[in-house]
Write a protein that holds these residues in place. Sequence first.
Motif, PDB file in Angstrom:
ATOM      1  N   ILE A 212      -0.640   5.406  10.954  1.00  0.00           N
ATOM      2  CA  ILE A 212       0.438   6.395  10.925  1.00  0.00           C
ATOM      3  C   ILE A 212       1.799   5.800  11.298  1.00  0.00           C
ATOM      4  O   ILE A 212       2.784   6.519  11.377  1.00  0.00           O
ATOM      5  N   GLY A 213       1.850   4.482  11.531  1.00  0.00           N
ATOM      6  CA  GLY A 213       3.139   3.877  11.847  1.00  0.00           C
ATOM      7  C   GLY A 213       3.013   2.410  12.204  1.00  0.00           C
ATOM      8  O   GLY A 213       2.004   1.985  12.764  1.00  0.00           O
ATOM      9  N   ASP A 214       4.051   1.638  11.844  1.00  0.00           N
ATOM     10  CA  ASP A 214       4.121   0.211  12.167  1.00  0.00           C
ATOM     11  C   ASP A 214       5.386  -0.053  12.971  1.00  0.00           C
ATOM     12  O   ASP A 214       6.462   0.477  12.646  1.00  0.00           O
TER      13      ASP A 214
ATOM     14  N   ALA B 232       5.780   1.393  19.553  1.00  0.00           N
ATOM     15  CA  ALA B 232       4.491   1.973  19.173  1.00  0.00           C
ATOM     16  C   ALA B 232       4.035   2.997  20.209  1.00  0.00           C
ATOM     17  O   ALA B 232       3.556   4.089  19.866  1.00  0.00           O
ATOM     18  N   LEU B 233       4.171   2.659  21.482  1.00  0.00           N
ATOM     19  CA  LEU B 233       3.759   3.573  22.542  1.00  0.00           C
ATOM     20  C   LEU B 233       4.598   4.841  22.535  1.00  0.00           C
ATOM     21  O   LEU B 233       4.081   5.947  22.719  1.00  0.00           O
ATOM     22  N   GLN B 234       5.895   4.695  22.308  1.00  0.00           N
ATOM     23  CA  GLN B 234       6.774   5.865  22.249  1.00  0.00           C
ATOM     24  C   GLN B 234       6.316   6.829  21.167  1.00  0.00           C
ATOM     25  O   GLN B 234       6.254   8.050  21.383  1.00  0.00           O
ATOM     26  N   TYR B 235       5.973   6.297  20.005  1.00  0.00           N
ATOM     27  CA  TYR B 235       5.526   7.156  18.911  1.00  0.00           C
ATOM     28  C   TYR B 235       4.160   7.760  19.212  1.00  0.00           C
ATOM     29  O   TYR B 235       3.910   8.933  18.917  1.00  0.00           O
ATOM     30  N   ALA B 236       3.275   6.974  19.817  1.00  0.00           N
ATOM     31  CA  ALA B 236       1.956   7.480  20.165  1.00  0.00           C
ATOM     32  C   ALA B 236       2.062   8.660  21.130  1.00  0.00           C
ATOM     33  O   ALA B 236       1.335   9.651  20.989  1.00  0.00           O
ATOM     34  N   VAL B 237       2.966   8.542  22.094  1.00  0.00           N
ATOM     35  CA  VAL B 237       3.166   9.634  23.061  1.00  0.00           C
ATOM     36  C   VAL B 237       3.670  10.894  22.350  1.00  0.00           C
ATOM     37  O   VAL B 237       3.216  12.010  22.630  1.00  0.00           O
ATOM     38  N   GLU B 238       4.595  10.717  21.413  1.00  0.00           N
ATOM     39  CA  GLU B 238       5.130  11.863  20.680  1.00  0.00           C
ATOM     40  C   GLU B 238       4.037  12.557  19.862  1.00  0.00           C
ATOM     41  O   GLU B 238       3.915  13.787  19.880  1.00  0.00           O
TER      42      GLU B 238
ATOM     43  N   HIS C  68       3.367  12.157  10.016  1.00  0.00           N
ATOM     44  CA  HIS C  68       3.333  13.522   9.488  1.00  0.00           C
ATOM     45  C   HIS C  68       2.911  13.536   8.024  1.00  0.00           C
ATOM     46  O   HIS C  68       2.273  14.486   7.571  1.00  0.00           O
ATOM     47  N   GLU C  69       3.250  12.476   7.280  1.00  0.00           N
ATOM     48  CA  GLU C  69       2.828  12.390   5.884  1.00  0.00           C
ATOM     49  C   GLU C  69       1.329  12.184   5.786  1.00  0.00           C
ATOM     50  O   GLU C  69       0.683  12.690   4.870  1.00  0.00           O
ATOM     51  N   VAL C  70       0.763  11.424   6.712  1.00  0.00           N
ATOM     52  CA  VAL C  70      -0.670  11.155   6.702  1.00  0.00           C
ATOM     53  C   VAL C  70      -1.456  12.350   7.239  1.00  0.00           C
ATOM     54  O   VAL C  70      -2.461  12.762   6.656  1.00  0.00           O
ATOM     55  N   ILE C  71      -0.997  12.897   8.350  1.00  0.00           N
ATOM     56  CA  ILE C  71      -1.742  13.961   9.031  1.00  0.00           C
ATOM     57  C   ILE C  71      -1.639  15.280   8.272  1.00  0.00           C
ATOM     58  O   ILE C  71      -2.638  15.956   8.029  1.00  0.00           O
ATOM     59  N   GLY C  72      -0.417  15.648   7.896  1.00  0.00           N
ATOM     60  CA  GLY C  72      -0.207  16.879   7.140  1.00  0.00           C
ATOM     61  C   GLY C  72      -0.848  18.080   7.810  1.00  0.00           C
ATOM     62  O   GLY C  72      -0.636  18.334   8.996  1.00  0.00           O
ATOM     63  N   GLU C  73      -1.657  18.788   7.035  1.00  0.00           N
ATOM     64  CA  GLU C  73      -2.356  19.968   7.546  1.00  0.00           C
ATOM     65  C   GLU C  73      -3.748  19.616   8.057  1.00  0.00           C
ATOM     66  O   GLU C  73      -4.574  20.502   8.271  1.00  0.00           O
TER      67      GLU C  73
ATOM     68  N   SER D 196       0.823  -1.196   0.000  1.00  0.00           N
ATOM     69  CA  SER D 196       0.000   0.000   0.000  1.00  0.00           C
ATOM     70  C   SER D 196       0.858   1.248   0.000  1.00  0.00           C
ATOM     71  O   SER D 196       1.980   1.258   0.481  1.00  0.00           O
ATOM     72  N   GLU D 197       0.284   2.309  -0.563  1.00  0.00           N
ATOM     73  CA  GLU D 197       0.880   3.622  -0.415  1.00  0.00           C
ATOM     74  C   GLU D 197       0.231   4.277   0.798  1.00  0.00           C
ATOM     75  O   GLU D 197      -0.873   3.929   1.205  1.00  0.00           O
ATOM     76  N   ILE D 198       0.919   5.248   1.370  1.00  0.00           N
ATOM     77  CA  ILE D 198       0.396   5.919   2.552  1.00  0.00           C
ATOM     78  C   ILE D 198      -0.811   6.752   2.145  1.00  0.00           C
ATOM     79  O   ILE D 198      -0.754   7.551   1.229  1.00  0.00           O
TER      80      ILE D 198
END
Length: 213
Positions: free
Chosen positions: A95-97, A104-110, A36-41, A2-4
Amino acid sequence: MSEIGLVFHPHVREITDAAADALIGIPAELNDRFGHEVIGERAALFCTVEIQGVRVSRESDVSERVCTVDNVSPHFFSCYARLKPFQDERGVSCIGDFGTHALALQYAVEIAGQYGWNIDDRVPESLKNPPVAGSQPSMPHSLYRVSAYTGKNHSVHLERRIGASSMHAAAAIFAASLGEQTYPGRVERPADGHRVMSYGWTGHGQRVWVAEE
């Protein structure tokens, strides 16, 4: 692969290139962040970071497989940005694997801290704290070259170097990374004199080959 994209159904989505590569190599090292690529603006559209265990289907070659939420026996963990309620439906976008729940938790917190979102961790406690390395007697590991043909018409050749306590374990790790299981192996006699074993594996007419490095 898949593409993001922006929104996926939380329970079924295509596997990404990074996740597919990690499953064949070293799953625990998967750390693919693309929020950040998914969320963007569009941050105002979301409200929560969701953490889920994910398992890859066994119905096709790894390059074509899909991921489904599985908090019983996951292959890896994913973070999802959950959309705010819209009418009666709420969607998510991956938004991440990650190879471990801790990553995963570290990224979720960020992400949650950056955007002021909540965290909805749906992974059970039993999967959050794997046994600490060294808590059990360690087994000596050797490096093995593991290879197989897979895909449609067995046209895709996969080869990985895997550290394991035995040839049997190396074959099992390779197969498990693709959601498969191995059958008892047999000793082969290659021309170069190195020890080689081959194993049958579920869903494939070909064999998995394991050679000493």
